[in-house]
Scaffold this motif. Structure first.
Motif, mmCIF file in Angstrom:
data_model
loop_
_atom_site.group_PDB
_atom_site.id
_atom_site.type_symbol
_atom_site.label_atom_id
_atom_site.label_comp_id
_atom_site.label_asym_id
_atom_site.label_seq_id
_atom_site.Cartn_x
_atom_site.Cartn_y
_atom_site.Cartn_z
ATOM 1 N N VAL A 39 -9.959 -0.445 13.373
ATOM 2 C CA VAL A 39 -8.665 -1.180 13.701
ATOM 3 C C VAL A 39 -8.349 -2.133 12.794
ATOM 4 C CG1 VAL A 39 -7.613 -2.505 15.771
ATOM 5 C CG2 VAL A 39 -9.593 -1.234 16.046
ATOM 6 N N TYR A 40 -6.848 -1.874 12.653
ATOM 7 C CA TYR A 40 -6.308 -2.603 11.378
ATOM 8 C C TYR A 40 -5.911 -3.915 11.849
ATOM 9 C CZ TYR A 40 -6.855 1.290 8.463
ATOM 10 O OH TYR A 40 -7.486 2.125 7.645
ATOM 11 N N PRO A 41 -5.726 -4.994 11.014
ATOM 12 C CA PRO A 41 -5.470 -6.320 11.527
ATOM 13 C C PRO A 41 -3.989 -6.755 11.573
ATOM 14 C CG PRO A 41 -6.272 -6.406 9.351
ATOM 15 C CD PRO A 41 -6.322 -5.005 9.903
ATOM 16 N N GLN A 42 -3.235 -5.878 10.926
ATOM 17 C CA GLN A 42 -1.641 -6.002 10.740
ATOM 18 C C GLN A 42 -1.046 -4.684 10.794
ATOM 19 O OE1 GLN A 42 -2.093 -7.748 6.774
ATOM 20 N NE2 GLN A 42 -0.905 -9.229 7.709
ATOM 21 N N GLN A 43 0.125 -4.502 11.598
ATOM 22 C CA GLN A 43 0.698 -3.407 11.486
ATOM 23 C C GLN A 43 2.294 -3.716 11.546
ATOM 24 O OE1 GLN A 43 -1.180 -1.799 15.391
ATOM 25 N NE2 GLN A 43 0.976 -1.983 16.431
ATOM 26 N N GLY A 44 3.214 -2.735 11.310
ATOM 27 C CA GLY A 44 4.567 -3.011 11.595
ATOM 28 C C GLY A 44 5.135 -1.688 11.098
ATOM 29 N N ARG A 45 6.730 -1.937 11.178
ATOM 30 C CA ARG A 45 7.475 -0.646 10.955
ATOM 31 C C ARG A 45 7.736 -0.898 9.157
ATOM 32 N NH1 ARG A 45 12.421 -0.206 15.032
ATOM 33 N NH2 ARG A 45 12.809 1.561 13.401
ATOM 34 N N VAL A 46 6.811 -0.475 8.575
ATOM 35 C CA VAL A 46 6.728 -0.595 7.025
ATOM 36 C C VAL A 46 7.550 0.114 6.432
ATOM 37 C CG1 VAL A 46 5.264 -0.538 5.034
ATOM 38 C CG2 VAL A 46 4.283 -1.321 7.216
ATOM 39 N N LEU A 47 7.809 1.403 6.882
ATOM 40 C CA LEU A 47 8.805 2.356 6.270
ATOM 41 C C LEU A 47 10.139 2.405 7.114
ATOM 42 C CD1 LEU A 47 6.400 5.560 5.640
ATOM 43 C CD2 LEU A 47 7.155 3.666 4.042
ATOM 44 N N ASP A 48 10.521 1.573 7.782
ATOM 45 C CA ASP A 48 11.854 1.450 8.432
ATOM 46 C C ASP A 48 13.116 1.486 7.508
ATOM 47 O OD1 ASP A 48 11.158 -1.125 7.406
ATOM 48 O OD2 ASP A 48 12.029 -1.956 9.536
ATOM 49 N N ALA A 91 8.579 8.654 10.513
ATOM 50 C CA ALA A 91 8.364 7.583 9.363
ATOM 51 C C ALA A 91 9.135 6.206 9.807
ATOM 52 C CB ALA A 91 8.689 7.940 8.151
ATOM 53 N N GLY A 92 10.406 6.486 10.075
ATOM 54 C CA GLY A 92 11.270 5.283 10.503
ATOM 55 C C GLY A 92 11.059 4.424 11.900
ATOM 56 N N MET A 93 10.211 5.243 12.644
ATOM 57 C CA MET A 93 10.266 4.239 14.042
ATOM 58 C C MET A 93 8.416 4.017 14.273
ATOM 59 S SD MET A 93 10.303 7.791 16.661
ATOM 60 C CE MET A 93 11.664 8.419 16.075
ATOM 61 N N LEU A 94 7.532 4.594 13.578
ATOM 62 C CA LEU A 94 6.255 4.183 13.818
ATOM 63 C C LEU A 94 6.047 2.906 13.262
ATOM 64 C CD1 LEU A 94 4.632 7.693 13.516
ATOM 65 C CD2 LEU A 94 4.899 6.411 15.468
ATOM 66 N N GLU A 95 4.907 2.384 13.673
ATOM 67 C CA GLU A 95 4.512 1.206 13.069
ATOM 68 C C GLU A 95 3.074 1.472 12.696
ATOM 69 O OE1 GLU A 95 3.707 -2.218 15.758
ATOM 70 O OE2 GLU A 95 6.212 -2.374 16.160
ATOM 71 N N PHE A 96 2.933 1.213 11.302
ATOM 72 C CA PHE A 96 1.773 1.707 10.581
ATOM 73 C C PHE A 96 0.734 0.370 10.382
ATOM 74 C CE2 PHE A 96 5.083 4.535 9.183
ATOM 75 C CZ PHE A 96 4.499 5.791 9.592
ATOM 76 N N GLY A 97 -0.677 0.668 10.408
ATOM 77 C CA GLY A 97 -1.412 -0.564 9.990
ATOM 78 C C GLY A 97 -1.675 -0.763 8.644
ATOM 79 N N TYR A 98 -2.159 -1.952 8.258
ATOM 80 C CA TYR A 98 -2.461 -2.184 6.911
ATOM 81 C C TYR A 98 -3.407 -3.453 6.690
ATOM 82 C CZ TYR A 98 1.424 -5.659 7.282
ATOM 83 O OH TYR A 98 2.108 -6.589 7.852
ATOM 84 N N GLY A 99 -4.114 -3.636 5.605
ATOM 85 C CA GLY A 99 -5.041 -4.516 5.658
ATOM 86 C C GLY A 99 -6.410 -3.977 5.744
ATOM 87 N N GLN A 100 -7.498 -4.654 5.581
ATOM 88 C CA GLN A 100 -8.807 -4.408 5.873
ATOM 89 C C GLN A 100 -9.077 -3.985 7.209
ATOM 90 O OE1 GLN A 100 -10.804 -3.619 3.239
ATOM 91 N NE2 GLN A 100 -12.277 -2.971 4.657
ATOM 92 N N PRO A 101 -9.496 -2.716 7.582
ATOM 93 C CA PRO A 101 -9.844 -2.457 9.124
ATOM 94 C C PRO A 101 -11.106 -2.956 9.646
ATOM 95 C CG PRO A 101 -10.213 -0.536 7.724
ATOM 96 C CD PRO A 101 -9.466 -1.574 6.709
#
Length: 605
Positions: free
Chosen positions: A439-448, A342-352
Motif C-alpha cells: 500500500v502506497y502512503p501517498q496518492q493523487g492525480r499526478v498525470l492530470d 491517465a488523467g482521471m486516476l489517482e496514482f500512488g507514490y513513495g515507499q509502499p
C-alpha cells in the motif's frame, strides 16, 4: 547585404509570425538541468553566408493532405533549424543560409545560431538525401530484397550509419563537441565553455527508420516515426525537400505551441518531456503533486508471469441465432482510452508499506476506499459465478474451472467489487480473500495536467483535420505509458521517476473494466454481445442502421473504429467457423487490416 535572420520566407505561403514570448522562454529539460545555453558566439567569423531567395513553391495538387496547408507558426524558431540541400531555414520557413556542404560548416552554423532548449535540447534537422550527401552521411545497406525481413535491413543500416558518422564528425569533435552515446539517426552533442554547457541534437530525417522502437510499429514495414509521421498511414513528410521542410517546420512549431516542448527522439520521450516540464513548474511554484522517484514493482510472493494487469485478448465463435438479420461487422473502441484513464486516476507514490493477513483485508476497506496499491487476492472460478457467457472473464487471470490466487491493482480490486451489471462480479472483500498487500502512503492525480495538455492538443488536431499531429499525439501518450514498465528506458538518475509500472498496470485495468462495463450495457439494452475484443476494441455483428457507439465525444467513450458490410462470403465464413482462429481470420479479412490481430487498439505500446 541582409543578415541571415532578415531574409525572406522560404515557402512564401504564410508570413512568419512574431514568436510567442511564452513559447520561446528558455524552458528546461532533463538535459537542461545540467546544461545552460551557451553564451552567444561573436558574430564575426562564424556568421553563415546568405543564400539566394528560392523559387516559389508550386501549387499543390488537389490531393494534398489538409494538414500540409495549415499555417506555420514561429514558436520553434529559437529552438530548431532545418537543413536541406538548398539551404538552412527556421521552422517558420525563413531562410538563414546557403547549403551546408561540410561538417565544419554545420559546426559553425550550430554555434552561431545559439539555439535555446525547449523541453529537450535544441534540434537541427537534416532533411532529404541531398543534405546528407553534402555532409558525407551516405549509407547503402542494400534493399529489402537482400534480407529476410525489414528488421535485418534496419540493423545493417543502423550499424553502417554509426560507422559513417563516427568517421565524419571529426571537425565537430575537434571544435570541442562531445558525443553523448553512439551517433545514429540522432546525434546527441554537447559542448562546454567554462561553466557553460550547450547541447544540441542533430536529427537525420532520411535515416530515422534505422532506429528500432515499438513506437515506430516495426512488423516488416515502416510505421510510426514520431513527429515525422507514418509512411504506412500516409502522414509522413512530402517527398520533395522544400515541401518536406515546410511541413516539418509546421509540426515543430505546433509541438512547441501546443505541447510546450520540442518533439523528442521518440514519441515516448516527448511524453516524458511534457511530464518533466510540469514537474519543474510545480517544483518552482510549490503547487501541485511532484513525483521525483521511481516506483518499481515491490517484491511479490507469487507474482504473475507477464503483465500485472494484462490487456484482454479474446474471441468466440458466434452462435447461429446471432447471424440472423445482421448486415455489418463493426468494431468500437474507447476514444484515446489510455489518455482518458491517465488523467482521471489517482496514482500512488513513495515507499509502499507491506501488510499481511487481517491488516491487508482491513486496508482494502478504509474510510476513503482502498488506497493505491497491489493486492493479493483469490479470483473465484468463473463458472461458479453468474456471468454472461458471451463475454470474457472479468479479469484475464481468472480461469473457468478453478480459483486463482494472483496480484491485482486497486483499480481491479474496486472493479471486481462492482455488480455484474457494471462489469464486476459483485464480490465482497471476504469473497476475494485478500491476504497480502503493498500500500502506497501517498496518492493523487499526478498525470492530470499532462493528460490535459495532450487532450487539448488532440482537440486542436481533430478540429483542424490534422491527422499527422493527431497520430503523433497518440504515439506520445501510448509510447510514454508503455515505457513506464521498462527501467532500461530511464537509466539516468534524473529520469528515474518515469519508471512507474504500477501506474501503467492501473491504466490498463481501468480501460479494461470500462470497456467491459459498456459491453454489459450494450448486452442488457440491445441484446448484442461482442465476438472479439482486443484491449479496448470490441467487435459486433449488427443490423443495418444499428448504432451502439456512445453519443458523447469525450475521451474514453466508445466510438466506431471500423464498419464493413457483411458479404455473403464473410457471413458464410463466420457461420462455418469451427474455432476462434477461423473467426479471427474472417474478421481480419473483413477489415482488410493486417494490424488487427495482435497490434490493434491502445495495447500497441
Amino acid at each position: 547585404m541582409s543578415r541571415p535572420w532578415e531574409q525572406i520566407a522560404l515557402f512564401d505561403l504564410h508570413e512568419p509570425s512574431t514568436p510567442d514570448p511564452a513559447a520561446v522562454e528558455a524552458t528546461e529539460s532533463d538535459a537542461e538541468e545540467a546544461a545552460v545555453a551557451e553564451p552567444p558566439a561573436p558574430t564575426v567569423a562564424v556568421e553563415p553566408p546568405t543564400a539566394p531567395a528560392p523559387e516559389p513553391e508550386p501549387t499543390a495538387p488537389p490531393s494534398r493532405p489538409v494538414w500540409e496547408s495549415l499555417p506555420v507558426g514561429a514558436e520553434a524558431d529559437e529552438h530548431a533549424l532545418i537543413v536541406t540541400a538548398a539551404g538552412t531555414y527556421t521552422p517558420s520557413g525563413r531562410e538563414l543560409t546557403g547549403p551546408v556542404d561540410s561538417v565544419d560548416k554545420l559546426d559553425k552554423l550550430v554555434r552561431w545560431a545559439a539555439l535555446k532548449p525547449l523541453g529537450s535540447p535544441p534540434q537541427v534537422w537534416i532533411v532529404g538525401q541531398g543534405a546528407c550527401e553534402s555532409l558525407g552521411w551516405v549509407i547503402d545497406p542494400g534493399s529489402e530484397d537482400d534480407f529476410d525481413d525489414m528488421e535485418a535491413l534496419r540493423t545493417r543500416a543502423a550499424a553502417d550509419l554509426t560507422a559513417v558518422l563516427q568517421a565524419t564528425l571529426t571537425p565537430m569533435l575537434s571544435a570541442g563537441w562531445e558525443l553523448r552515446g553512439d551517433p545514429g539517426h540522432v546525434v546527441h552533442l554537447s559542448r562546454s565553455i567554462g561553466k557553460f554547457t550547450s547541447m544540441v541534437d542533430v536529427v537525420i530525417e532520411p535515416y530515422v527508420w534505422t532506429y528500432w522502437n515499438k513506437d515506430f510499429g516495426w512488423n516488416n514495414r515502416v510505421g510510426e516515426m514520431g513527429i515525422l509521421g507514418s509512411p504506412t498511414a500516409g502522414t509522413y513528410l512530402p517527398d520533395e525537400d522544400l515541401p518536406a521542410a515546410r511541413e516539418l517546420g509546421r509540426r515543430l512549431a505546433w509541438s512547441a505551441k501546443h505541447l510546450g516542448v520540442l518533439p523528442g527522439p521518440t514519441p515516448a520521450r516527448t511524453g516524458a518531456a511534457i511530464v518533466d516540464k510540469i514537474k519543474r513548474e510545480r517544483t518552482r511554484s510549490g503547487k501541485g503533486l511532484v513525483v521525483a522517484t521511481a516506483g518499481p514493482v515491490p517484491p511479490l510472493d507469487g507474482a504473475p508471469r507477464g503483465d500485472l494487469e494484462p490487456a484482454v485478448g479474446w474471441t468466440r465463435v458466434p452462435e447461429a441465432d446471432e447471424l440472423d438479420n445482421v448486415h455489418r461487422l463493426v468494431s468500437i473502441d474507447q476514444r484515446a482510452a489510455y489518455l482518458a484513464s491517465a488523467g482521471m486516476l489517482e496514482f500512488g507514490y513513495g515507499q509502499p508499506a507491506h501488510v499481511t493477513g487481517g491488516a491487508a483485508a482491513a486496508a482494502a476497506v478504509g474510510e476513503k476506499g482502498a488506497p493505491f496499491g497491489l493486492w493479493r487476492v483469490t479470483l473465484p472460478a468463473a463458472q461458479t459465478l453468474s456471468l454472461p457467457e458471451r463475454l470474457p472473464p472479468p479479469h484475464p487471470h481468472m480461469l473457468a474451472d478453478q480459483p486463482v490466487q494472483t496480484w491485482v491493482t486497486t483499480v481491479s480490486l474496486d472493479a471486481l467489487r462492482e455488480p455484474v451489471a457494471d462489469g464486476g462480479i459483485g464480490a465482497d472483500i471476504d469473497d476475494l480473500d485478500v491476504t497480502e498487500a503493498w500500500v502506497y502512503p501517498q496518492q493523487g492525480r499526478v498525470l492530470d495536467k499532462w493528460a490535459k495538455i495532450l487532450r487539448e492538443a488532440r482537440k486542436v488536431s481533430v478540429d483542424t483535420e490534422d491527422a499527422a499531429t493527431k497520430r503523433f499525439l497518440g504515439s506520445c501518450y501510448k509510447g510514454y505509458i508503455g515505457r513506464m514498465v521498462n527501467p532500461d528506458m530511464w537509466t539516468a538518475t534524473r529520469m528515474a521517476h518515469h519508471h512507474q509500472p504500477l501506474w501503467r498496470a492501473a491504466i490498463i485495468a481501468h480501460c479494461r473494466w470500462r470497456g467491459r462495463r459498456v459491453a454489459m450495457r450494450i448486452g442488457r439494452e440491445r441484446g448484442r454481445w461482442p465476438i472479439r475484443t482486443v484491449t479496448d476494441s470490441w467487435v459486433y455483428l449488427l443490423a443495418e442502421g444499428e448504432d451502439i457507439a456512445d453519443p458523447s465525444a469525450a475521451l474514453g467513450k466508445m466510438s466506431v473504429e471500423k464498419d464493413t458490410p457483411l458479404t455473403g462470403t464473410l457471413l458464410a465464413a463466420l457461420a462455418s467457423a469451427q474455432d476462434v482462429h477461423e473467426v479471427n481470420l474472417a474478421i481480419r479479412a473483413a477489415f482488410a487490416d493486417d494490424e488487427f490481430a495482435a497490434e490493434e487498439g491502445e495495447g500497441v505500446l
